[in-house]
Design a protein around this motif. Structure first.
Motif, PDB file in Angstrom:
ATOM      1  N   ILE A  93      20.046   6.644  39.839  1.00  0.00           N
ATOM      2  CA  ILE A  93      20.864   7.627  39.128  1.00  0.00           C
ATOM      3  C   ILE A  93      22.259   7.721  39.743  1.00  0.00           C
ATOM      4  N   LYS A  94      23.264   7.361  38.967  1.00  0.00           N
ATOM      5  CA  LYS A  94      24.663   7.520  39.389  1.00  0.00           C
ATOM      6  C   LYS A  94      25.096   8.927  38.997  1.00  0.00           C
ATOM      7  N   VAL A  95      25.290   9.774  39.999  1.00  0.00           N
ATOM      8  CA  VAL A  95      25.564  11.186  39.725  1.00  0.00           C
ATOM      9  C   VAL A  95      27.054  11.397  39.454  1.00  0.00           C
ATOM     10  N   PRO A  96      27.420  12.498  38.776  1.00  0.00           N
ATOM     11  CA  PRO A  96      28.840  12.799  38.535  1.00  0.00           C
ATOM     12  C   PRO A  96      29.598  12.995  39.848  1.00  0.00           C
ATOM     13  N   GLU A  97      30.867  12.625  39.848  1.00  0.00           N
ATOM     14  CA  GLU A  97      31.677  12.717  41.068  1.00  0.00           C
ATOM     15  C   GLU A  97      31.747  14.145  41.596  1.00  0.00           C
ATOM     16  N   CYS A  98      31.862  15.127  40.711  1.00  0.00           N
ATOM     17  CA  CYS A  98      31.977  16.515  41.172  1.00  0.00           C
ATOM     18  C   CYS A  98      30.677  16.970  41.839  1.00  0.00           C
ATOM     19  N   TRP A  99      29.541  16.574  41.295  1.00  0.00           N
ATOM     20  CA  TRP A  99      28.261  16.936  41.906  1.00  0.00           C
ATOM     21  C   TRP A  99      28.091  16.205  43.231  1.00  0.00           C
ATOM     22  N   LEU A 100      28.465  14.931  43.263  1.00  0.00           N
ATOM     23  CA  LEU A 100      28.354  14.154  44.507  1.00  0.00           C
ATOM     24  C   LEU A 100      29.205  14.783  45.604  1.00  0.00           C
ATOM     25  N   ALA A 101      30.409  15.241  45.261  1.00  0.00           N
ATOM     26  CA  ALA A 101      31.275  15.866  46.260  1.00  0.00           C
ATOM     27  C   ALA A 101      30.609  17.110  46.850  1.00  0.00           C
ATOM     28  N   SER A 102      29.943  17.888  46.014  1.00  0.00           N
ATOM     29  CA  SER A 102      29.247  19.085  46.501  1.00  0.00           C
ATOM     30  C   SER A 102      28.070  18.706  47.382  1.00  0.00           C
ATOM     31  N   TRP A 103      27.329  17.674  46.982  1.00  0.00           N
ATOM     32  CA  TRP A 103      26.199  17.219  47.796  1.00  0.00           C
ATOM     33  C   TRP A 103      26.676  16.704  49.152  1.00  0.00           C
ATOM     34  N   LEU A 104      27.730  15.900  49.150  1.00  0.00           N
ATOM     35  CA  LEU A 104      28.259  15.346  50.404  1.00  0.00           C
ATOM     36  C   LEU A 104      28.724  16.454  51.338  1.00  0.00           C
ATOM     37  N   ALA A 105      29.396  17.478  50.793  1.00  0.00           N
ATOM     38  CA  ALA A 105      29.876  18.584  51.620  1.00  0.00           C
ATOM     39  C   ALA A 105      28.722  19.352  52.238  1.00  0.00           C
ATOM     40  N   ALA A 106      27.691  19.630  51.441  1.00  0.00           N
ATOM     41  CA  ALA A 106      26.527  20.348  51.959  1.00  0.00           C
ATOM     42  C   ALA A 106      25.785  19.516  52.992  1.00  0.00           C
ATOM     43  N   CYS A 107      25.642  18.251  52.701  1.00  0.00           N
ATOM     44  CA  CYS A 107      24.909  17.351  53.597  1.00  0.00           C
ATOM     45  C   CYS A 107      25.672  17.128  54.902  1.00  0.00           C
ATOM     46  N   CYS A 108      26.987  17.055  54.810  1.00  0.00           N
ATOM     47  CA  CYS A 108      27.816  16.812  56.001  1.00  0.00           C
ATOM     48  C   CYS A 108      27.598  17.909  57.042  1.00  0.00           C
ATOM     49  N   ASP A 109      27.475  19.133  56.571  1.00  0.00           N
ATOM     50  CA  ASP A 109      27.240  20.255  57.485  1.00  0.00           C
ATOM     51  C   ASP A 109      25.869  20.161  58.147  1.00  0.00           C
ATOM     52  N   ALA A 110      24.907  19.571  57.440  1.00  0.00           N
ATOM     53  CA  ALA A 110      23.530  19.515  57.949  1.00  0.00           C
ATOM     54  C   ALA A 110      23.232  18.261  58.760  1.00  0.00           C
ATOM     55  N   LEU A 111      24.064  17.232  58.653  1.00  0.00           N
ATOM     56  CA  LEU A 111      23.768  15.939  59.281  1.00  0.00           C
ATOM     57  C   LEU A 111      23.444  16.009  60.782  1.00  0.00           C
ATOM     58  N   PRO A 112      24.146  16.815  61.567  1.00  0.00           N
ATOM     59  CA  PRO A 112      23.830  16.845  63.007  1.00  0.00           C
ATOM     60  C   PRO A 112      22.391  17.252  63.319  1.00  0.00           C
ATOM     61  N   SER A 113      21.724  17.925  62.381  1.00  0.00           N
ATOM     62  CA  SER A 113      20.342  18.351  62.617  1.00  0.00           C
ATOM     63  C   SER A 113      19.321  17.396  62.005  1.00  0.00           C
ATOM     64  N   PHE A 114      19.788  16.318  61.415  1.00  0.00           N
ATOM     65  CA  PHE A 114      18.897  15.386  60.725  1.00  0.00           C
ATOM     66  C   PHE A 114      18.061  14.562  61.703  1.00  0.00           C
ATOM     67  N   SER A 115      16.898  14.146  61.233  1.00  0.00           N
ATOM     68  CA  SER A 115      16.076  13.164  61.949  1.00  0.00           C
ATOM     69  C   SER A 115      16.518  11.772  61.505  1.00  0.00           C
ATOM     70  N   PRO A 116      16.112  10.711  62.220  1.00  0.00           N
ATOM     71  CA  PRO A 116      16.437   9.357  61.756  1.00  0.00           C
ATOM     72  C   PRO A 116      15.970   9.094  60.324  1.00  0.00           C
ATOM     73  N   GLN A 117      14.802   9.616  59.975  1.00  0.00           N
ATOM     74  CA  GLN A 117      14.283   9.391  58.633  1.00  0.00           C
ATOM     75  C   GLN A 117      15.151  10.055  57.568  1.00  0.00           C
ATOM     76  N   HIS A 118      15.645  11.260  57.848  1.00  0.00           N
ATOM     77  CA  HIS A 118      16.541  11.920  56.902  1.00  0.00           C
ATOM     78  C   HIS A 118      17.829  11.119  56.714  1.00  0.00           C
ATOM     79  N   LEU A 119      18.346  10.575  57.809  1.00  0.00           N
ATOM     80  CA  LEU A 119      19.545   9.739  57.714  1.00  0.00           C
ATOM     81  C   LEU A 119      19.275   8.522  56.837  1.00  0.00           C
ATOM     82  N   THR A 120      18.094   7.952  56.971  1.00  0.00           N
ATOM     83  CA  THR A 120      17.714   6.792  56.161  1.00  0.00           C
ATOM     84  C   THR A 120      17.617   7.159  54.695  1.00  0.00           C
ATOM     85  N   MET A 121      16.947   8.263  54.410  1.00  0.00           N
ATOM     86  CA  MET A 121      16.770   8.676  53.020  1.00  0.00           C
ATOM     87  C   MET A 121      18.116   8.893  52.336  1.00  0.00           C
TER      88      MET A 121
END
Length: 241
Positions: A93-121
């Motif tokens: 699924i190729k998501v809309p750019e505006c939705w992707l930007a929101s996902w990336l921003a939310a995910c960026c804040d959470a990345l430091p707490s990710f496990s290796p598997q979450h980074l892979t997913m």
């Protein structure tokens, strides 16, 4: 990435318990009407289920999903954000750019707490679905993954490189050095599955990277020792690499 084991005796290769298309379509329609009221856990697990079943919802369903989640992604947990993008990868699924930007921003804040598997997913999901991350997200991903390399399994290590190759993203020299140091002994071990070894070799051949010759020869030797267990596609990819 993850699975649920069962003692029920169901064969993983059997599809007799697979819901038929009419059932999946009915579930999709029912869920669409509930999306505005679904919490992040329900939404992410429904997408996970669709991804595992290979059922791509309709365009109307996705439109409702984007509308109902875009402004709520900041309250999704890291695990839920990873599940959502992994499902997008499974369903291409190729998501809309505006939705992707929101996902990336939310995910960026959470990345430091990710496990290796979450980074892979996340990285595999982005690569498999053709959704390209921005520079801020990539920087956070590279920093976090480098810090977790010693904890990552061979599946994670191989898929990190494989996903980067799909996105045509060559890591920095510092990241590549850390990768070589963290992965060499594990990827060349007799217990490493052939596909993980082949994914790594294929990725290196597609990236702008010439790894240390000792590292490359080690991968070649490990692959050669496993040729008898390779399937045709793995062997073809290995030769191509």
């Amino acid at each position: 990435m993850t699975g649920i084991s069962s003692s029920s005796g169901r064969s993983s290769s059997s599809n007799q318990y697979q819901p038929h298309s009419a059932w999946l379509r009915a579930a999709e329609v029912a869920l669409q009407s509930l999306l505005p009221r679904c919490n992040s856990s329900a939404v992410s697990m429904a997408l996970w289920g669709f991804g595992q079943l290979g059922h791509a919802p309709s365009d109307a369903w996705w439109a409702a999903f984007y509308t109902s989640t875009q402004h709520r992604l900041m309250v999704f947990s890291g695990h839920e954000l990873a599940i959502v993008m992994y499902a997008c990868g499974k369903l291409k699924i190729k998501v809309p750019e505006c939705w992707l930007a929101s996902w990336l921003a939310a995910c960026c804040d959470a990345l430091p707490s990710f496990s290796p598997q979450h980074l892979t997913m996340c990285m595999w999901g982005l690569a498999a679905s053709g959704n390209r991350p921005d520079k801020a997200w990539l920087l956070a991903w590279f920093l976090t993954s480098r810090n977790l390399m010693q904890l990552a399994g061979t599946q994670d290590l191989s898929l990190w490189l494989y996903s980067l190759a799909l996105l045509h993203l060559t890591p920095s020299p510092v990241w590549r050095t850390s990768y070589v140091e963290a992965s060499y002994e594990r990827l060349t071990a007799p217990s490493t599955p052939p596909q993980e070894l082949v994914n790594t070799m294929w990725a290196i051949s597609r990236l702008d990277w010439s790894p240390p010759m000792l590292y490359w020869r080690g991968l070649l030797g490990a692959a050669c020792s496993k040729f008898s267990s390779f399937n045709p596609q793995d062997l073809a990819n290995c030769i191509t690499a």
